[in-house]
Design a protein around this motif. Structure first.
Motif: not given
Length: 799
Positions: A147-165
């Protein structure tokens, strides 16, 4: 910031591995804190084809289905959904699948019928909230496809630590710019297929901005004939992957654009806006406003509001109002795309504890130069998904148009500062990859124009940092810098920290042990010390009820130290603490002031345990006062006065410490009923001084110099018999007040109290010295007699 790799690849054709991208982003300063797979629970969920669907022989609401999932034999599955039917393509959780909530699919018998799987609804597999029936999939999908491939779901997600600037990196577009620059890849912007009708938005909507500094840009688009409903599956599933909850097609478009382009948007129900007017103005103190979360907020004049002709409809940059939200009955929409002052948004969100995805981005600054494209793309998507008509143009007020910053860049100076030899072409490519325009006609001194999305590029040294970041901080060798000190550096020292350390060194030097306590206490603790309630700062999410408010004094923590140490058998305590207290202050930016205080506590035996064993004598007022006097002498602050104060919340007696009519602290004995509660078996004496005031006084002292004495002193002792009501200080002051030129010092050396007498004997030592010659006894005796006579005439004493 949650980054979907599938979404990212729609902007840049990155073909490397997830690990490679994570490492590169981290070295670029966009740290990958976690890699998640939001739809990993769908591992054993596939596309199935319902071959047969018959009624369950033993249950009216159940169906027995034969489902092809791409295996050798169809699976028998018992299903209770009312919409299941023969010929459908459905989502099938096979035996062994573990769905959200820890629900594991097993082979089972339901009313006598074998079931080897489950035909799933959206909510059962975490793809939505609907439980009205099973998911019916596209007929074109291949049976057995995950189903993940059939619906083209997002398989990988990065959690990024973005600095305030780096507010520019709080979007897919922002990260895509970095990836395109790092790998030399082309950047593809999303399409904006906008079709407009002849009516003009500017003719139907008036925008007024009261203070251009708080809102440099406000633009609105108008959409008519909106049909509010669910967003398409691809948008809903993508929002779920990046941690957002789908609501409806209009609101989901604003959230989608927020994550895609990094610019918050807001949609108003036009029918709920009075007068076809948008006014951006400051709130009035005491204004009550109900936000989308149905919470009533009390506003201040520092908050910024979006209003129609009659009322507030949104809290600018933070959250919309419940009185103008889009609902299923909405037919016309006003789409807001604006730029608000970051400090104003930050203060409002922080004061109200109302942090949203929008405020998070507005606080860091959004791309004013790209705002028109964002509004156009949002309008085109809304029209596409809701069947709306978009009025031509935008209603806009832009009192402060954006101007790109122009910076200089000197390659030689950059290399000198970084300690590496960067190629000029590398620098040019890097800056152009960041979106800058570069004029290198003068090879020694370039002109670089920063793009509107890079608010952090303000000075030449910022370009040096960008060059080093892209080159790789890990590739720059660590070399110890040459350090030179000058007197000019003293002005840059942290004076508050230095003074705090000076207090701590003094306290340890006089035998006090440092206590470090939590800033959190309980309301019950402060009530027990009779401290006022109106200046308290409550904790919104306390760890426990015993830590639900910020301390307003150091005494509760120090008394807790007494309880702990006495419980472990200590009979003598000498403690100090230098820490902040917290008082509510509506005028402060943080709604609280945080003065630094110095607390000192003495308890128990006056002398340490030793041999021979000292007399059993407990600490008293003289001990705590002596410490205060010693501190003031150490800080070169003589001349303090001490006066009794009645009605103190927890001290009796209480003495104020006064410097030139300014009260800098209090000292005294903890009231017995309070001390007893903390298991104190002896008197507890405490002093709490204003460390900020002490620092100000200390720094105001002008150092002086007097030459060392060359000639010997002559000392004379005299004992005054004085009434008990006459203090030793009064006697010493009277001696000093004689103003004898040769009198260098006056010190109290002994105090004797005869038994059953109403007098006490005060022995004072007077030191005489001449700066230019040696004094003779005869001369000293003559002057000494005059001093004594004047004291006897001034006070009711005799010798």
């Amino acid at each position: 910031m949650l980054l979907s790799l599938n979404w990212l690849r729609e902007f840049v054709p990155f073909t490397g591995t997830d690990e490679e991208l994570a490492d590169r982003l981290t070295m670029l300063g966009l740290e990958v804190e976690e890699v998640s797979h939001p739809f990993a629970h769908l591992e054993n969920v596939v596309v199935g084809h319902v071959l047969e669907c018959d009624k369950h022989p033993e249950a009216d609401k159940l169906s027995v289905c034969s489902v092809d999932v791409g295996e050798d034999e169809p699976l028998p599955i018992v299903c209770g959904a009312p919409n299941v039917a023969k010929g459908q393509k459905v989502a099938v959780a096979k035996v062994g699948a573990e769905l959200p909530g820890g629900f594991k699919i097993k082979k089972a018998k339901l009313r006598g019928q074998v079931s080897k799987g489950m035909i799933c609804a959206e909510d059962e597999i975490g793809l939505g909230d609907s439980h009205a029936g099973i998911m019916v999939l596209d007929e074109a999908l291949a049976v057995g496809t995950p189903l993940v491939d059939a619906l083209n779901l997002d398989t990988t997600v990065f959690d990024l630590g973005i600095t305030p600037n780096r507010g520019d990196c709080l979007s897919m577009l922002g990260i895509a710019r970095e990836v395109a620059m790092a790998y030399g890849l082309p950047l593809t912007l999303p399409e904006c297929a906008l079709e407009e009708v002849a009516e003009s938005a500017a003719d139907q909507l008036t925008i007024q901005i009261d203070d251009p500094a708080l809102c440099p840009l406000y633009q609105g688009r108008i959409l008519k004939g909106v049909q509010v409903g669910p967003a398409p599956a691809w948008m809903r599933y993508r929002l779920i992957a990046v941690g957002m909850r789908p609501i409806n097609n209009i609101v989901d478009v604003t959230n989608y654009l927020l994550m895609e382009l990094g610019h918050p948007l807001h949609a108003f129900d036009r029918a709920k806006l009075a007068g076809d007017t948008i006014r951006v103005r400051a709130a009035e103190d005491g204004t009550a406003f109900t936000t989308l979360d149905d919470e009533k907020r009390d506003l201040l004049g520092s908050d910024l509001l979006i209003c129609d002709a009659e009322k507030p409809v949104a809290l600018a940059g933070v959250m919309g109002g419940a009185n103008s939200e889009v609902s299923d009955a909405t037919t016309d929409v006003v789409l807001e795309c604006a730029v608000f002052d970051p400090p104003t948004v930050r203060k409002t969100a922080r004061r109200l504890a109302l942090h949203s995805e929008s405020s998070f981005r507005f606080e860091r600054g959004v791309d004013q130069g790209n705002a028109r494209f964002v509004a156009d793309r949002a309008a085109s998507l809304m029209a596409q998904l809701s069947g709306a008509q978009v009025l031509s143009g935008v209603a806009v007020a832009e009192p402060t148009p954006w101007e790109n910053r122009t910076l200089r860049f000197r390659p030689a100076r950059c290399n000198s500062l970084l300690g590496v030899d960067l190629d000029a072409e590398f620098c040019r490519t890097t800056f152009e990859g960041l979106g800058c325009s570069v004029d290198a006609s003068n090879p020694e001194d370039w002109t670089v124009v920063a793009p509107s999305h890079r608010h952090d590029l303000e000075r030449e040294v910022d370009l040096y940092e960008e060059a080093a970041r892209v080159y790789g901080m890990d590739r720059i060798e660590a070399v110890l810098p040459r350090v030179s000190k000058s007197l000019d550096g003293l002005a840059l020292a942290d004076r508050r920290y230095a003074f705090t350390m000076q207090l701590k060194h003094w306290a340890r030097g006089v035998g006090l042990n440092e206590a470090v306590n939590y800033s959190f206490v309980g309301h019950e603790d402060l009530d027990f010390f009779n401290l006022p309630q109106d200046n308290r700062v409550p904790v919104m999410n306390p760890l426990s009820e015993e830590q639900n408010v910020m301390r307003t004094a150091l005494a509760p923590g120090l008394l807790q130290n007494v309880r702990t140490n006495v419980g472990h058998g200590s009979a003598r305590l000498r403690l100090f603490e230098v820490a902040k207290v917290f008082w509510a202050d509506a005028e402060s930016e943080t709604t609280a002031t945080e003065p630094t205080r110095l607390g000192m506590l003495v308890y128990g035996r006056r002398e340490r345990e030793r041999w021979p064993w000292p007399e059993e004598e407990n600490a008293a007022y003289a001990d705590i006062k002596g410490m205060v006097e010693h501190l003031l002498q150490h800080l070169e602050l003589p001349g303090a006065q001490y006066r009794l104060k009645d009605g103190h919340p927890y001290l009796a007696p209480c003495v104020e410490v006064v410097l030139d009519d300014e009260v800098i602290g209090e000292m005294g004995r903890i009231k017995p009923e309070i001390a007893d509660t903390y298991n104190a078996r002896r008197e507890v004496w405490i002093a709490e001084l204003d460390a900020d005031a002490l620092q100000e006084w200390h720094e105001g002292v002008l150092p002086g110099f007097s030459p060392l004495a060359k000639f010997p002193p002559i000392k004379r002792d005299i004992t005054f018999i004085a009434p008990e009501t006459l203090t030793a200080g009064a006697v010493v002051d009277a001696v000093r007040g004689v103003q004898e030129p040769l009198l260098e010092d006056v010190v109290l050396v002994d105090c004797y109290q005869p038994e059953d007498a109403e007098t006490h004997n005060l022995t004072v030592r007077l030191t005489y010295r001449h700066a230019d010659r040696t004094l003779k006894d005869k001369e000293v005796e003559k002057r000494h007699s005059k001093v004594v006579k004047k004291v006897l005439d001034a006070l009711p004493v005799h010798v």
